[in-house]
Design an enzyme around this catalytic site. Structure first.
Site, PDB file in Angstrom:
ATOM      1  N   ASP A 119      53.047  44.033  42.314  1.00 58.24           N
ATOM      2  CA  ASP A 119      53.939  43.008  41.768  1.00 58.24           C
ATOM      3  C   ASP A 119      53.405  42.457  40.446  1.00 58.24           C
ATOM      4  O   ASP A 119      54.120  41.744  39.727  1.00 58.24           O
ATOM      5  CB  ASP A 119      54.142  41.872  42.771  1.00 58.24           C
ATOM      6  CG  ASP A 119      52.854  41.172  43.168  1.00 58.24           C
ATOM      7  OD1 ASP A 119      51.769  41.756  42.982  1.00 58.24           O
ATOM      8  OD2 ASP A 119      52.928  40.033  43.686  1.00 58.24           O
ATOM      9  N   TYR A 143      45.156  44.453  34.185  1.00 55.41           N
ATOM     10  CA  TYR A 143      45.399  45.218  35.407  1.00 55.41           C
ATOM     11  C   TYR A 143      46.888  45.521  35.562  1.00 55.41           C
ATOM     12  O   TYR A 143      47.295  46.673  35.774  1.00 55.41           O
ATOM     13  CB  TYR A 143      44.887  44.440  36.622  1.00 55.41           C
ATOM     14  CG  TYR A 143      45.415  44.958  37.932  1.00 55.41           C
ATOM     15  CD1 TYR A 143      44.967  46.157  38.472  1.00 55.41           C
ATOM     16  CD2 TYR A 143      46.389  44.241  38.641  1.00 55.41           C
ATOM     17  CE1 TYR A 143      45.463  46.641  39.680  1.00 55.41           C
ATOM     18  CE2 TYR A 143      46.882  44.711  39.843  1.00 55.41           C
ATOM     19  CZ  TYR A 143      46.428  45.903  40.355  1.00 55.41           C
ATOM     20  OH  TYR A 143      46.919  46.382  41.542  1.00 55.41           O
TER      21      TYR A 143
END
Length: 237
Positions: A119, A143
């Site tokens: 997500d 990330y």
């Protein structure tokens, strides 16, 4: 069906291999580490040492094992550490280049690919659940950016793919939030945890069962997968 699984030394890859074994599906486990009881962990299921950042090594594994499908669990997942400029070359090599190498081999061999994403490819704004088909990607950290670029590599190279976005994963193997809290809870009288990050904790055992179901179908596309239940914060957790 023969399924190659990356990242089997981690909590999710380990459970995926065990689930394949339980169902009598042939699985090949892989990770960076050489073969050992800890890295195989799947009884008689084969294990190969694999550096996904090495394109020729990936090709060799595909050529030798000829998998029908790939469940790609391997990733750099240390979110905060990924912000370290000195580590970002490695983060990109694993999450982007490694994913591209695997997708290219799936393209060359016709194997279907299941890519575990996150997500974090979104910015977390809004109060409603995010649709799997939403495409206004706005990762807020390195990330998330690399996992988004990994998604793009899969989408650009393949037609037969599953992109499965997961969050707040915990299991018996590997490291996760629960284990960290249990460990530092023994070391400190007071713990301070953020209370504005909201999500649904997801158990790797349940996730592994769903991924194994999914890889046996041709229901390709984008999926968001969490356990059931209301959203909670890390503080509540």
């Amino acid at each position: 069906m023969r399924v190659l699984v990356t990242g089997t030394a981690g909590q999710l890859g380990h459970d995926v291999m065990n689930e394949l074994s339980r169902r009598g599906i042939e699985g090949i486990g892989s990770d960076l580490a050489p073969l050992s009881g800890e890295t195989s962990g799947q009884g008689q299921m084969p294990y190969v040492s694999l550096d996904i950042t090495d394109q020729e090594q990936v090709r060799t594994v595909f050529r030798e094992w000829k998998p029908d499908a790939l469940i790609h669990c391997a990733a750099w997942t240390a979110v905060d550490a990924a912000e370290d400029k000195e580590k970002q070359g490695t983060v990109h090599a694993v999450n982007v280049d490694g994913t591209r190498h695997l997708a290219q081999c799936c393209r060359e061999t016709g194997a279907r690919m299941l890519y575990l994403s996150t997500d974090y490819v979104f910015d977390g704004s809004g109060n409603d659940p995010i649709s799997p088909d939403r495409n206004d990607f706005r990762p807020l950290n390195y990330y998330g950016q690399t996992k988004y670029e990994g998604e793009e590599a899969v989408r650009s190279l393949l037609d037969r793919y599953f992109i499965v976005r997961i969050a707040w994963v915990f299991g018996k193997n590997g490291n996760n939030f629960i284990k960290t809290m249990l460990r530092i809870g023994k070391e400190h009288d007071v713990l301070r945890v953020v209370n504005d990050q909201i999500g649904t904790p997801t158990y790797t055992f349940d996730l592994a069962r769903l991924l194994t179901d999914m890889i046996q179908t041709e229901k390709y596309g984008h999926y968001h997968v969490t356990n059931e239940g209301g959203y909670i914060s890390w503080y509540d957790f």
